[in-house]
Motif scaffolding. Sequence first.
Motif, PDB file in Angstrom:
ATOM      1  N   ASP A 152      27.376  54.253  58.098  1.00  0.00           N
ATOM      2  CA  ASP A 152      28.255  53.091  58.068  1.00  0.00           C
ATOM      3  C   ASP A 152      29.691  53.606  57.982  1.00  0.00           C
ATOM      4  O   ASP A 152      29.938  54.826  57.985  1.00  0.00           O
ATOM      5  N   ARG A 153      30.669  52.718  57.898  1.00  0.00           N
ATOM      6  CA  ARG A 153      32.068  53.141  57.944  1.00  0.00           C
ATOM      7  C   ARG A 153      32.473  53.954  56.711  1.00  0.00           C
ATOM      8  O   ARG A 153      33.200  54.943  56.817  1.00  0.00           O
ATOM      9  N   LYS A 154      32.019  53.536  55.555  1.00  0.00           N
ATOM     10  CA  LYS A 154      32.365  54.264  54.328  1.00  0.00           C
ATOM     11  C   LYS A 154      31.750  55.663  54.350  1.00  0.00           C
ATOM     12  O   LYS A 154      32.379  56.644  53.913  1.00  0.00           O
ATOM     13  N   GLU A 155      30.534  55.752  54.841  1.00  0.00           N
ATOM     14  CA  GLU A 155      29.888  57.066  54.940  1.00  0.00           C
ATOM     15  C   GLU A 155      30.628  57.959  55.928  1.00  0.00           C
ATOM     16  O   GLU A 155      30.736  59.171  55.720  1.00  0.00           O
ATOM     17  N   TRP A 156      31.138  57.354  57.009  1.00  0.00           N
ATOM     18  CA  TRP A 156      31.905  58.152  57.969  1.00  0.00           C
ATOM     19  C   TRP A 156      33.184  58.687  57.329  1.00  0.00           C
ATOM     20  O   TRP A 156      33.566  59.843  57.563  1.00  0.00           O
ATOM     21  N   VAL A 157      33.867  57.871  56.522  1.00  0.00           N
ATOM     22  CA  VAL A 157      35.079  58.324  55.835  1.00  0.00           C
ATOM     23  C   VAL A 157      34.764  59.538  54.961  1.00  0.00           C
ATOM     24  O   VAL A 157      35.490  60.532  54.961  1.00  0.00           O
ATOM     25  N   THR A 158      33.669  59.470  54.225  1.00  0.00           N
ATOM     26  CA  THR A 158      33.260  60.595  53.375  1.00  0.00           C
ATOM     27  C   THR A 158      33.026  61.841  54.216  1.00  0.00           C
ATOM     28  O   THR A 158      33.484  62.940  53.880  1.00  0.00           O
ATOM     29  N   ALA A 159      32.295  61.669  55.327  1.00  0.00           N
ATOM     30  CA  ALA A 159      32.005  62.814  56.205  1.00  0.00           C
ATOM     31  C   ALA A 159      33.284  63.376  56.810  1.00  0.00           C
ATOM     32  O   ALA A 159      33.450  64.595  56.934  1.00  0.00           O
ATOM     33  N   ALA A 160      34.215  62.487  57.193  1.00  0.00           N
ATOM     34  CA  ALA A 160      35.459  62.933  57.829  1.00  0.00           C
ATOM     35  C   ALA A 160      36.325  63.722  56.859  1.00  0.00           C
ATOM     36  O   ALA A 160      36.911  64.751  57.220  1.00  0.00           O
TER      37      ALA A 160
ATOM     38  N   LEU B 227      44.754  56.156  56.860  1.00  0.00           N
ATOM     39  CA  LEU B 227      44.541  56.436  58.282  1.00  0.00           C
ATOM     40  C   LEU B 227      43.054  56.459  58.616  1.00  0.00           C
ATOM     41  O   LEU B 227      42.615  55.876  59.620  1.00  0.00           O
ATOM     42  N   LEU B 228      42.259  57.105  57.764  1.00  0.00           N
ATOM     43  CA  LEU B 228      40.816  57.177  58.010  1.00  0.00           C
ATOM     44  C   LEU B 228      40.167  55.795  57.936  1.00  0.00           C
ATOM     45  O   LEU B 228      39.208  55.521  58.653  1.00  0.00           O
TER      46      LEU B 228
ATOM     47  N   VAL C 105      40.257  56.377  48.708  1.00  0.00           N
ATOM     48  CA  VAL C 105      41.114  55.346  49.292  1.00  0.00           C
ATOM     49  C   VAL C 105      40.524  54.857  50.612  1.00  0.00           C
ATOM     50  O   VAL C 105      40.480  53.654  50.886  1.00  0.00           O
ATOM     51  N   GLY C 106      40.060  55.776  51.434  1.00  0.00           N
ATOM     52  CA  GLY C 106      39.490  55.402  52.724  1.00  0.00           C
ATOM     53  C   GLY C 106      38.271  54.510  52.589  1.00  0.00           C
ATOM     54  O   GLY C 106      38.138  53.512  53.308  1.00  0.00           O
TER      55      GLY C 106
END
Length: 338
Positions: free
Chosen positions: A62-70, A103-104, A9-10
């Motif tokens: 990038d932003r999507k990669e950050w969501v995955t990492a988070a 939220l992410l 979703v993020g």
Amino acid sequence: MDWGTAASVGRRLAKGGPKVTTYTWEQARAELVAAAATAEKPVREVTGLADGLAVPVAQALDRKEWVTAATSSMSAMLGEDGDSPTGLSAITARVGGVQAGGLLAVLSSAILGQYDPFSIDPVSGELGVLLLVTPNIIATERALHVVPQDFRLWVCLHEVTHRVQFSANPWLRDYMLDNIAVLTRDTGESSAEIIARLTAAVRSDRPREKGVLGMMQLLQTPEQYDAFTRMMMLGTLLEGHADHVMDAVGPDYVPSVERIREAFDQRRQRPQNPVQRLLRALMGMDAKLAQYIRGKAFVDEVVEKVGMSRFNTVWSNPHTLPRPDEIDEPQRWIDRVL
């Protein structure tokens, strides 16, 4: 929590970021990785921490990669990276995953960088990884009209300080996990007991914090709120220390640091529309900003009075961390600890 759903979703909701050419994108990524390595030496010299440890390679995402990492980090932090729930629990977990993913997605547009002490670095295999969110850094340096090379190093000085804090003091990670375990523990309270506790808290004359902190104080048991307070105090120290180091190192390594600091502080304090204010309050972003301000004032005063070497006593163990009544009155911490 279904973290697979949260990640999906993020990533789907995360915005793409500013428009850049492939060349600019790759150049920014390379510069950020290099800036993180460059920041290690001055940060270690100013803090007196992590000397002799290997210099890891940062990840520019990038932003999507950050969501995955988070999501990977949060599931590990909460101990929820095992088997997926089934039955009714699976439905509840998926709903929670959708909420977390939303939220992410919002946060993915705001985070410049982050040191994650809970994930494994894919290069070194060691715990802890430094993340830099490339599109957000590009968007911010454009909005502030600052020199990109200077701004990227300035951001890295802050995030590398977090990496050094945890690398030099491995107990910090376990301290966080212990408090998170208290916060997420099932208290065994019935609905009637929870309502009775909330009613008593509302009627009590006991002082309460404002905003999201006051809400947490009402919703949590006394033990949970104590753990929450300890986490807030640690966060205030970590962020304040990182901001102190940025300003101590900046003049020698970042030519336009004064312009960057002025523009960045103005951006932090700019007026927000009602929707933005509501989102900031619900996500605790105003409380986060207060951490930077209060924490930096604490570190500035202690270092000015006793020097960085004696300040570093703060990293000895949980008992030497500042208490709530000491953050705004640093002399109390000096008197108690030093």
